[in-house]
Design a protein around this motif. Structure first.
Motif, mmCIF file in Angstrom:
data_model
loop_
_atom_site.group_PDB
_atom_site.id
_atom_site.type_symbol
_atom_site.label_atom_id
_atom_site.label_comp_id
_atom_site.label_asym_id
_atom_site.label_seq_id
_atom_site.Cartn_x
_atom_site.Cartn_y
_atom_site.Cartn_z
ATOM 1 N N VAL A 410 0.844 -1.199 0.000
ATOM 2 C CA VAL A 410 0.000 0.000 0.000
ATOM 3 C C VAL A 410 0.877 1.247 0.000
ATOM 4 O O VAL A 410 0.602 2.222 -0.704
ATOM 5 C CB VAL A 410 -0.952 -0.002 1.214
ATOM 6 N N GLY A 411 1.949 1.234 0.783
ATOM 7 C CA GLY A 411 2.874 2.367 0.801
ATOM 8 C C GLY A 411 3.558 2.566 -0.536
ATOM 9 O O GLY A 411 3.642 3.698 -1.042
ATOM 10 N N THR A 427 2.460 14.639 3.160
ATOM 11 C CA THR A 427 3.177 15.073 4.361
ATOM 12 C C THR A 427 2.228 15.395 5.514
ATOM 13 O O THR A 427 2.680 15.733 6.603
ATOM 14 C CB THR A 427 4.016 16.321 4.049
ATOM 15 N N PHE A 428 0.909 15.297 5.287
ATOM 16 C CA PHE A 428 -0.073 15.664 6.315
ATOM 17 C C PHE A 428 0.038 14.733 7.521
ATOM 18 O O PHE A 428 0.166 13.519 7.381
ATOM 19 C CB PHE A 428 -1.486 15.582 5.732
ATOM 20 N N GLN A 429 -0.031 15.313 8.736
ATOM 21 C CA GLN A 429 0.055 14.538 9.974
ATOM 22 C C GLN A 429 -1.335 14.454 10.610
ATOM 23 O O GLN A 429 -1.809 15.419 11.208
ATOM 24 C CB GLN A 429 1.039 15.183 10.946
ATOM 25 N N PRO A 430 -2.025 13.306 10.489
ATOM 26 C CA PRO A 430 -3.373 13.174 11.054
ATOM 27 C C PRO A 430 -3.348 13.067 12.569
ATOM 28 O O PRO A 430 -2.304 12.767 13.170
ATOM 29 C CB PRO A 430 -3.902 11.884 10.417
ATOM 30 N N ALA A 431 -4.512 13.306 13.191
ATOM 31 C CA ALA A 431 -4.647 13.241 14.648
ATOM 32 C C ALA A 431 -5.468 12.016 15.035
ATOM 33 O O ALA A 431 -6.152 11.404 14.203
ATOM 34 C CB ALA A 431 -5.322 14.513 15.165
ATOM 35 N N SER A 432 -5.403 11.637 16.314
ATOM 36 C CA SER A 432 -6.134 10.470 16.803
ATOM 37 C C SER A 432 -7.616 10.576 16.455
ATOM 38 O O SER A 432 -8.234 11.626 16.643
ATOM 39 C CB SER A 432 -5.971 10.336 18.322
ATOM 40 N N GLY A 433 -8.165 9.477 15.958
ATOM 41 C CA GLY A 433 -9.572 9.434 15.595
ATOM 42 C C GLY A 433 -9.841 9.763 14.140
ATOM 43 O O GLY A 433 -10.957 9.546 13.666
ATOM 44 N N ASP A 434 -8.835 10.266 13.398
ATOM 45 C CA ASP A 434 -9.035 10.574 11.983
ATOM 46 C C ASP A 434 -9.164 9.284 11.178
ATOM 47 O O ASP A 434 -8.496 8.284 11.448
ATOM 48 C CB ASP A 434 -7.858 11.391 11.426
ATOM 49 N N ARG A 435 -10.026 9.332 10.166
ATOM 50 C CA ARG A 435 -10.184 8.207 9.254
ATOM 51 C C ARG A 435 -9.355 8.494 8.009
ATOM 52 O O ARG A 435 -9.588 9.492 7.328
ATOM 53 C CB ARG A 435 -11.652 8.011 8.900
ATOM 54 N N VAL A 436 -8.385 7.634 7.713
ATOM 55 C CA VAL A 436 -7.430 7.869 6.635
ATOM 56 C C VAL A 436 -7.676 6.862 5.512
ATOM 57 O O VAL A 436 -7.700 5.661 5.741
ATOM 58 C CB VAL A 436 -5.980 7.744 7.137
ATOM 59 N N GLU A 437 -7.859 7.389 4.311
ATOM 60 C CA GLU A 437 -8.030 6.547 3.120
ATOM 61 C C GLU A 437 -6.846 6.789 2.197
ATOM 62 O O GLU A 437 -6.560 7.929 1.820
ATOM 63 C CB GLU A 437 -9.336 6.896 2.409
ATOM 64 N N ILE A 438 -6.130 5.729 1.839
ATOM 65 C CA ILE A 438 -4.966 5.835 0.977
ATOM 66 C C ILE A 438 -5.391 5.621 -0.467
ATOM 67 O O ILE A 438 -6.060 4.634 -0.792
ATOM 68 C CB ILE A 438 -3.886 4.807 1.377
ATOM 69 N N LEU A 439 -5.001 6.542 -1.334
ATOM 70 C CA LEU A 439 -5.281 6.442 -2.769
ATOM 71 C C LEU A 439 -4.071 5.823 -3.447
ATOM 72 O O LEU A 439 -2.944 6.324 -3.304
ATOM 73 C CB LEU A 439 -5.562 7.832 -3.343
ATOM 74 N N THR A 440 -4.268 4.732 -4.175
ATOM 75 C CA THR A 440 -3.139 3.976 -4.725
ATOM 76 C C THR A 440 -3.190 3.912 -6.239
ATOM 77 O O THR A 440 -4.250 4.043 -6.854
ATOM 78 C CB THR A 440 -3.116 2.539 -4.163
ATOM 79 N N ALA A 441 -2.012 3.685 -6.827
ATOM 80 C CA ALA A 441 -1.895 3.424 -8.256
ATOM 81 C C ALA A 441 -1.770 1.914 -8.468
ATOM 82 O O ALA A 441 -1.580 1.150 -7.517
ATOM 83 C CB ALA A 441 -0.673 4.146 -8.818
ATOM 84 N N LYS A 442 -1.862 1.483 -9.703
ATOM 85 C CA LYS A 442 -1.765 0.042 -9.979
ATOM 86 C C LYS A 442 -0.348 -0.474 -9.791
ATOM 87 O O LYS A 442 -0.140 -1.606 -9.361
ATOM 88 C CB LYS A 442 -2.243 -0.246 -11.404
ATOM 89 N N LEU A 443 0.637 0.371 -10.133
ATOM 90 C CA LEU A 443 2.032 -0.059 -10.066
ATOM 91 C C LEU A 443 2.726 0.561 -8.858
ATOM 92 O O LEU A 443 2.464 1.704 -8.491
ATOM 93 C CB LEU A 443 2.768 0.342 -11.346
#
Length: 710
Positions: A410-411, A427-443
């Motif tokens: 995923v990384g 570079t965004f630093q989320p805080a406790s309780g935040d819902r994080v969705e990672i957007l990925t490429a195929k490669l």
């Protein structure tokens, strides 16, 4: 004197009397009454909180939360006029609702430990936890009126979150009932079977307990020990757990019959233990000294099992009155919110514990103790995946760190991220309780910029190592080419002459220049470190043979001793404005008329022209205490205009502790390109290299480099 009671907890007075008058609580109760809220349920909650010793603001916050949930608009209108302390307590309860929703989303048993950690991370006031536990118990008591599906969901939430939390805080007064009620609704047949077995033998057991209390009371009185004796209630869930853990039948449990002895001091505890063991034969393997070795949650008591009257086994617990109060109420037993109140070391220790991670090692007390000593909850952030899974990362972690924490692949494929539905930079630093969705490429295609500490993409060593590993698996030629490109770019940015790369590897304990280039490509060596080593290992000065033109008139003064001059004593020295040499540059001096020695870079064209005209004035100079002062340098930035660009550049320069002496900018309106020049005061190459890295990372900046008159 010996007192015998049938219950270990005396009934309390009315909660209003214990808490005292509270206008804010009264206002909230009136508002709830106007909305036809169940008065009995509300009263049960407030009585539980009063039993825990909570203060009036805590009870008021519990009532205001009910209003906030029933009528959010009314809460929004009133909240700004309420005390900050009360608002914080209500907001903590509202935040906890997110955890309950996540638990329902995850399903039975899904991520309970992570949710408990998340709960403690998002709650900033200890009192909120008491309200959450008390409210859940009040709901469980009234759960028989709920539909079956709701009752099951409530019981699972209690089993997974509330009962373990009450246990870890040592609040047995709530813990036992929460566990029993959850067990009753989740496994009704097993619960009824054990309850029936207890009821069938109740009369015989109660008669045995009375006989045991009388006999033990006489023995303690004869020994001069003042004690309070009581039969100890045995809870159905704990009976079932012991039957499962030890694979025993109900008839084989020895501690169904139990008594509790409360005395005044620790010395009396051990004296009473001696009386018990002298009165009845004890079972050696069934003795636990939780006075000398308290449990991880602070529980303290002596436990022993004996062969009592009629040859039946009997469990005896011995503790002081204060220990009993602490064991029953846990953290709540030491509740202090009075102005000017004295410090309570045990209470402070409990608060410190609560702010730390909950045990995730299945009750391993040693592991718990080690974890609590080293891992404070404020050092972690607790983040959610779109599916509600909880991951904890070090404080300051970025969304890219989160991507690598979820899964290496995923990384590698990460191309963007959303936090609570909003697109954010990597570079965004989320805080406790935040819902994080990672957007990925195929490669999978990590960027080498992710390895630069100045760009701020990654803060955890674990994620950086995964990126390095990806590049290590790439072709050796690709790493060499990337490292060479980084090195050459650094030389160009710093306006340095050609450097002998073969002299650098030994500074980094590497065998040859190829290893250095690979380390540079993998981020194991940074451009700033290269700049520093070039500064420390400057090459001998080349001969100057070029010709003609006057030197610039402006000079930068140097502290005495910043340079050493061969063949002469101390002279006034200054840095030539035409080429602005920095520590680490190969330099030569030119003796001026009346202004001492002007120091130029060895490849300076102006110096070459002066030397061709008057070669006797050119002398050898070397850097001395260069690191002790600052130097002027010109840099040039190129990019595309946008609102706030110059402000962002100035902010980066200021945060790098670099002074701005002069600045100018030029906008090409036809293309939208912008060119900015700054005269800065820097300490050395490494500081300049770091600054250029940070500047080129700004949006719309295409290039950042040092300029001079070479």
């Amino acid at each position: 004197m010996v007192q015998s009671t049938s219950s270990s907890v005396a009934p309390g007075t009315d909660w209003r009397t214990r808490v005292g008058p509270s206008p804010l609580l009264a206002e909230a109760l009136d508002a709830l009454a106007a909305r036809a809220v169940d008065e009995a349920a509300c009263r049960d909650l407030l009585e539980l909180l009063a039993d825990l010793g909570c203060d009036a603001p805590t009870l008021a916050a519990a009532a205001w939360f009910e209003l906030a949930r029933l009528d959010p608009a009314a809460w929004e209108r009133r909240a700004p006029q309420l005390p900050e302390d009360l608002r914080r307590l209500v907001e903590g309860q509202l935040a906890a609702e997110k955890v309950w929703a996540l638990h329902a989303q995850r399903g039975p048993g899904g991520g309970s430990e992570g949710l408990r950690r998340l709960l403690l991370a998002i709650i900033r006031d200890l009192r909120v936890v008491f309200v959450l536990l008390a409210r859940q118990l009040a709901r469980m008591r009234a759960a028989t009126a709920l539909p079956e599906a709701e009752r099951q969901a409530l019981a699972r939430l209690t089993r997974d979150i509330h009962a373990p939390l009450a246990n870890r805080l040592g609040i047995w007064q709530l813990k036992w009932e929460l566990e029993d009620l959850a067990f009753r609704y989740l496994q009704p047949e097993t619960y009824k079977r054990i309850a029936k077995l207890l009821d069938e033998r109740r009369a015989d057991r109660e008669a045995f307990i009375r006989e045991s209390l009388d006999e033990l009371g006489r023995a303690l009185a004869a020994a001069g020990i003042t004690a309070e004796l009581a039969g100890r209630p045995k809870h159905i869930y704990s009976i079932w757990k012991k039957m499962q853990r030890k694979e025993l039948e109900f008839s084989e449990l020895y501690d169904i019959r139990a008594v509790r002895v409360l005395v005044d001091s620790v010395a009396d505890c051990y004296a009473a233990l001696g009386v018990v063991h002298a009165l009845w034969p004890h079972l050696p393997r069934e003795f636990d000294d939780y006075l000398a070795r308290p449990k991880g949650n602070g529980y303290r008591s002596l436990h022993t099992a004996v062969i009592g009257p009629r040859g039946k086994t009997l469990e005896v617990q011995i503790r002081t009155h204060e220990m009993h109060r602490a064991n029953e109420l846990g953290v709540a037993a030491h509740w202090r919110y009075k102005e000017g109140g004295g410090a309570d070391a045990e209470f402070e220790a409990k608060i410190a514990w609560m702010r730390q991670l909950l045990d995730t090692r299945g009750g391993d007390e040693g592991a718990l103790a080690a974890e609590l000593r080293t891992e404070l909850i404020e050092d972690r952030v607790y983040l959610l995946t779109p599916k509600g899974e909880v991951f904890d990362l070090p404080h300051g972690a970025t969304v890219l760190d989160f991507a690598y924490h979820v899964h290496t692949e995923v990384g590698h494929r990460c191309r963007g991220a959303k936090v609570n539905g909003r697109i954010v930079p990597l570079t965004f630093q989320p805080a406790s309780g935040d819902r994080v969705e990672i957007l990925t490429a195929k490669l999978a295609e990590p960027s080498r910029d992710w390895l630069s500490p100045h760009h701020g993409y990654l803060s955890t060593g674990r994620a950086r190592e995964k990126v390095r590993a990806w590049f290590r698996r790439s072709a050796q030629e690709a790493n060499l080419a990337a490292g060479r490109a980084i090195f050459e770019r650094e030389l160009r940015r710093l306006a340095l002459p050609e450097a002998d790369l073969a002299r650098l590897p030994s500074h980094f304990h590497l065998k040859n220049h190829d290893e250095l280039l690979v380390a540079l490509a993998l981020g194991e060596v940074t451009p700033g470190q290269i700049a520093r080593v070039l500064q420390e290992a400057a090459q001998p000065l080349p001969e100057v043979t070029q010709s003609s033109a006057p030197v610039a008139s402006r000079h930068s003064a140097l502290d005495q001793g910043a340079l050493s001059i061969e063949g002469v004593g101390n002279l006034l020295t200054s840095l030539a404005r035409c080429c602005q040499p920095l520590p680490g540059d190969a330099v030569r001096g030119y003796i001026t008329k009346g202004r001492g020695v002007s120091v130029h870079r060895a490849d300076c064209a102006s110096l070459a022209r002066l030397a061709a005209r008057e070669p006797d004035r050119v002398i050898e100079v070397n850097w001395g205490r260069a690191a002790a002062q600052a130097y002027e340098v010109d840099i040039e930035l190129r990019g595309y205009e946008r609102k706030g660009l110059q402000k962002d550049v100035a902010s980066v320069v200021s945060n790098a502790n670099v002074g701005i002496i002069a600045s100018s900018s030029r906008l090409f309106t036809r293309t939208g390109e912008v060119e900015m020049r700054f005269t800065l005061r820097v300490r050395d190459f490494e500081q300049l290299s770091t600054l250029l890295d940070r500047l080129v990372a700004l949006p719309n900046i295409v290039d950042a480099r040092r300029v001079g008159g070479a």
